[in-house]
Design a protein around this motif. Structure first.
Motif, PDB file in Angstrom:
ATOM      1  N   ILE A   1      41.755  47.999  49.803  1.00  0.00           N
ATOM      2  CA  ILE A   1      41.254  48.513  48.521  1.00  0.00           C
ATOM      3  C   ILE A   1      41.798  47.673  47.375  1.00  0.00           C
ATOM      4  CG2 ILE A   1      41.231  50.504  46.962  1.00  0.00           C
ATOM      5  CD1 ILE A   1      41.390  52.267  49.532  1.00  0.00           C
ATOM      6  N   LYS A   2      43.050  47.289  47.464  1.00  0.00           N
ATOM      7  CA  LYS A   2      43.656  46.449  46.428  1.00  0.00           C
ATOM      8  C   LYS A   2      42.970  45.084  46.370  1.00  0.00           C
ATOM      9  CE  LYS A   2      48.190  44.932  44.807  1.00  0.00           C
ATOM     10  NZ  LYS A   2      49.630  44.938  45.114  1.00  0.00           N
ATOM     11  N   ALA A   3      42.681  44.490  47.526  1.00  0.00           N
ATOM     12  CA  ALA A   3      41.971  43.209  47.565  1.00  0.00           C
ATOM     13  C   ALA A   3      40.573  43.336  46.956  1.00  0.00           C
ATOM     14  CB  ALA A   3      41.888  42.693  49.004  1.00  0.00           C
ATOM     15  N   LEU A   4      39.877  44.408  47.314  1.00  0.00           N
ATOM     16  CA  LEU A   4      38.550  44.662  46.741  1.00  0.00           C
ATOM     17  C   LEU A   4      38.637  44.813  45.228  1.00  0.00           C
ATOM     18  CD1 LEU A   4      35.516  45.310  47.182  1.00  0.00           C
ATOM     19  CD2 LEU A   4      36.207  47.713  47.433  1.00  0.00           C
ATOM     20  N   HIS A   5      39.648  45.529  44.777  1.00  0.00           N
ATOM     21  CA  HIS A   5      39.850  45.732  43.337  1.00  0.00           C
ATOM     22  C   HIS A   5      40.074  44.396  42.624  1.00  0.00           C
ATOM     23  CE1 HIS A   5      40.926  47.820  39.676  1.00  0.00           C
ATOM     24  NE2 HIS A   5      42.072  47.147  39.621  1.00  0.00           N
ATOM     25  N   ILE A   6      40.914  43.554  43.173  1.00  0.00           N
ATOM     26  CA  ILE A   6      41.197  42.254  42.553  1.00  0.00           C
ATOM     27  C   ILE A   6      39.936  41.400  42.500  1.00  0.00           C
ATOM     28  CG2 ILE A   6      42.462  40.083  42.857  1.00  0.00           C
ATOM     29  CD1 ILE A   6      44.788  41.858  43.966  1.00  0.00           C
ATOM     30  N   MET A   7      39.162  41.366  43.586  1.00  0.00           N
ATOM     31  CA  MET A   7      37.919  40.575  43.591  1.00  0.00           C
ATOM     32  C   MET A   7      36.914  41.101  42.575  1.00  0.00           C
ATOM     33  SD  MET A   7      37.360  39.654  47.620  1.00  0.00           S
ATOM     34  CE  MET A   7      37.812  41.246  48.301  1.00  0.00           C
ATOM     35  N   ALA A   8      36.805  42.422  42.477  1.00  0.00           N
ATOM     36  CA  ALA A   8      35.874  43.012  41.516  1.00  0.00           C
ATOM     37  C   ALA A   8      36.300  42.700  40.089  1.00  0.00           C
ATOM     38  CB  ALA A   8      35.780  44.525  41.736  1.00  0.00           C
ATOM     39  N   VAL A   9      37.602  42.784  39.809  1.00  0.00           N
ATOM     40  CA  VAL A   9      38.097  42.490  38.459  1.00  0.00           C
ATOM     41  C   VAL A   9      37.849  41.025  38.107  1.00  0.00           C
ATOM     42  CG1 VAL A   9      40.191  42.311  37.052  1.00  0.00           C
ATOM     43  CG2 VAL A   9      39.772  44.364  38.405  1.00  0.00           C
TER      44      VAL A   9
ATOM     45  N   VAL B   1      23.302  41.798  37.764  1.00  0.00           N
ATOM     46  CA  VAL B   1      23.589  41.403  39.148  1.00  0.00           C
ATOM     47  C   VAL B   1      25.082  41.207  39.393  1.00  0.00           C
ATOM     48  CG1 VAL B   1      23.147  39.635  40.916  1.00  0.00           C
ATOM     49  CG2 VAL B   1      21.304  40.365  39.402  1.00  0.00           C
ATOM     50  N   ILE B   2      25.819  40.780  38.379  1.00  0.00           N
ATOM     51  CA  ILE B   2      27.243  40.503  38.568  1.00  0.00           C
ATOM     52  C   ILE B   2      28.119  41.503  37.822  1.00  0.00           C
ATOM     53  CG2 ILE B   2      29.094  38.815  38.179  1.00  0.00           C
ATOM     54  CD1 ILE B   2      26.929  36.634  38.603  1.00  0.00           C
ATOM     55  N   MET B   3      27.933  41.613  36.519  1.00  0.00           N
ATOM     56  CA  MET B   3      28.864  42.388  35.697  1.00  0.00           C
ATOM     57  C   MET B   3      28.830  43.889  35.981  1.00  0.00           C
ATOM     58  SD  MET B   3      28.491  40.336  32.094  1.00  0.00           S
ATOM     59  CE  MET B   3      29.503  41.490  31.181  1.00  0.00           C
ATOM     60  N   ASN B   4      27.654  44.485  35.999  1.00  0.00           N
ATOM     61  CA  ASN B   4      27.581  45.937  36.220  1.00  0.00           C
ATOM     62  C   ASN B   4      28.147  46.342  37.583  1.00  0.00           C
ATOM     63  OD1 ASN B   4      26.510  46.387  33.679  1.00  0.00           O
ATOM     64  ND2 ASN B   4      24.407  46.612  34.391  1.00  0.00           N
ATOM     65  N   PRO B   5      27.703  45.703  38.687  1.00  0.00           N
ATOM     66  CA  PRO B   5      28.298  46.090  39.978  1.00  0.00           C
ATOM     67  C   PRO B   5      29.803  45.831  40.036  1.00  0.00           C
ATOM     68  CG  PRO B   5      26.289  44.831  40.325  1.00  0.00           C
ATOM     69  CD  PRO B   5      26.600  44.756  38.865  1.00  0.00           C
ATOM     70  N   ALA B   6      30.255  44.711  39.474  1.00  0.00           N
ATOM     71  CA  ALA B   6      31.685  44.401  39.504  1.00  0.00           C
ATOM     72  C   ALA B   6      32.480  45.435  38.717  1.00  0.00           C
ATOM     73  CB  ALA B   6      31.930  42.997  38.954  1.00  0.00           C
ATOM     74  N   MET B   7      31.970  45.859  37.569  1.00  0.00           N
ATOM     75  CA  MET B   7      32.662  46.871  36.785  1.00  0.00           C
ATOM     76  C   MET B   7      32.761  48.184  37.565  1.00  0.00           C
ATOM     77  SD  MET B   7      31.762  48.643  33.112  1.00  0.00           S
ATOM     78  CE  MET B   7      30.309  49.443  33.758  1.00  0.00           C
ATOM     79  N   ILE B   8      31.686  48.581  38.193  1.00  0.00           N
ATOM     80  CA  ILE B   8      31.680  49.834  38.951  1.00  0.00           C
ATOM     81  C   ILE B   8      32.677  49.762  40.112  1.00  0.00           C
ATOM     82  CG2 ILE B   8      30.269  51.290  40.480  1.00  0.00           C
ATOM     83  CD1 ILE B   8      27.874  50.526  38.554  1.00  0.00           C
TER      84      ILE B   8
ATOM     85  N   ALA C   1      35.265  47.775  40.355  1.00  0.00           N
ATOM     86  CA  ALA C   1      36.622  47.715  39.792  1.00  0.00           C
ATOM     87  C   ALA C   1      37.110  49.109  39.409  1.00  0.00           C
ATOM     88  CB  ALA C   1      36.652  46.780  38.582  1.00  0.00           C
ATOM     89  N   TRP C   2      36.266  49.886  38.763  1.00  0.00           N
ATOM     90  CA  TRP C   2      36.648  51.241  38.371  1.00  0.00           C
ATOM     91  C   TRP C   2      36.891  52.124  39.601  1.00  0.00           C
ATOM     92  CZ3 TRP C   2      38.342  54.049  34.419  1.00  0.00           C
ATOM     93  CH2 TRP C   2      38.220  53.534  33.131  1.00  0.00           C
ATOM     94  N   VAL C   3      35.972  52.119  40.555  1.00  0.00           N
ATOM     95  CA  VAL C   3      36.091  52.993  41.723  1.00  0.00           C
ATOM     96  C   VAL C   3      37.316  52.615  42.557  1.00  0.00           C
ATOM     97  CG1 VAL C   3      34.997  53.659  43.914  1.00  0.00           C
ATOM     98  CG2 VAL C   3      33.645  53.607  41.806  1.00  0.00           C
ATOM     99  N   SER C   4      37.482  51.329  42.817  1.00  0.00           N
ATOM    100  CA  SER C   4      38.642  50.910  43.618  1.00  0.00           C
ATOM    101  C   SER C   4      39.944  51.143  42.846  1.00  0.00           C
ATOM    102  CB  SER C   4      38.508  49.449  44.044  1.00  0.00           C
ATOM    103  OG  SER C   4      38.412  48.592  42.919  1.00  0.00           O
TER     104      SER C   4
ATOM    105  N   LEU D   1      43.000  53.509  44.026  1.00  0.00           N
ATOM    106  CA  LEU D   1      44.401  53.077  44.083  1.00  0.00           C
ATOM    107  C   LEU D   1      45.297  54.019  43.278  1.00  0.00           C
ATOM    108  CD1 LEU D   1      43.956  49.217  43.665  1.00  0.00           C
ATOM    109  CD2 LEU D   1      44.731  50.411  45.729  1.00  0.00           C
ATOM    110  N   ALA D   2      44.829  54.411  42.099  1.00  0.00           N
ATOM    111  CA  ALA D   2      45.626  55.297  41.242  1.00  0.00           C
ATOM    112  C   ALA D   2      45.837  56.668  41.883  1.00  0.00           C
ATOM    113  CB  ALA D   2      44.958  55.452  39.879  1.00  0.00           C
ATOM    114  N   ALA D   3      44.921  57.072  42.749  1.00  0.00           N
ATOM    115  CA  ALA D   3      45.044  58.373  43.419  1.00  0.00           C
ATOM    116  C   ALA D   3      46.084  58.344  44.536  1.00  0.00           C
ATOM    117  CB  ALA D   3      43.689  58.799  43.976  1.00  0.00           C
TER     118      ALA D   3
END
Length: 146
Positions: free
Chosen positions: A9-17, A58-65, A67-70, A74-76
């Motif tokens: 999840i942390k790796a996914l978060h970093i890639m999305a950010v 195609v890039i920004m909206n999915p990446a933001m979503i 990043a927020w979800v992952s 993580l925060a949970a």
């Protein structure tokens, strides 16, 4: 189970950010070129509009979503956040600012598409610094953990 998923999840978060930040750096730069060169050659306005729309959708909206979800996932996890420290709140404030900037860019893109842009290249150049400042706050918050 969460401990096993944590690095993924942390790796996914970093890639999305990283993907989201790339878009936040590039879209205002496209706006600069759109304002300054979009009407020089025939059809360039449409080329810029397609580039801006695809970057956003195609890039920004999915990446933001992602990043927020992952990030919320993580925060949970109980061992991730120290709610008595300042850093989670400074990161959250900067993240809200980053989301506001994303929405501002989406609105500016829509205004371009409607032919109503009144801002200058200089204005977009100045706004292009906003994600940099927010990124510095986020990185310092997470790494230094003040």
């Amino acid at each position: 189970m969460l401990a096993t998923l944590y690095p993924w999840i942390k790796a996914l978060h970093i890639m999305a950010v990283i993907s989201w930040m790339a878009g936040l750096f590039y879209l205002p730069r496209l706006f600069v070129y759109h304002v300054e060169r979009g009407h020089d050659a025939q059809g360039m306005d449409n080329v810029f509009q397609v580039m801006e729309l695809k970057l956003l959708r195609v890039i920004m909206n999915p990446a933001m979503i992602v990043a927020w979800v992952s990030g919320l996932t993580l925060a949970a996890m109980p061992w991730v956040l120290n709610t008595s420290a300042i850093w989670p709140y400074s990161k959250l404030a900067a993240l809200i600012g980053m989301t506001w900037f994303h929405i501002w860019c989406a609105r500016r893109r829509r205004i371009f598409a409607e032919g109503g842009n009144t801002l200058t290249g200089r204005h977009y150049r100045m706004m292009n610094e906003v994600p940099t400042v927010l990124m510095v706050i986020i990185v310092l918050s997470v790494v230094v953990k003040f």
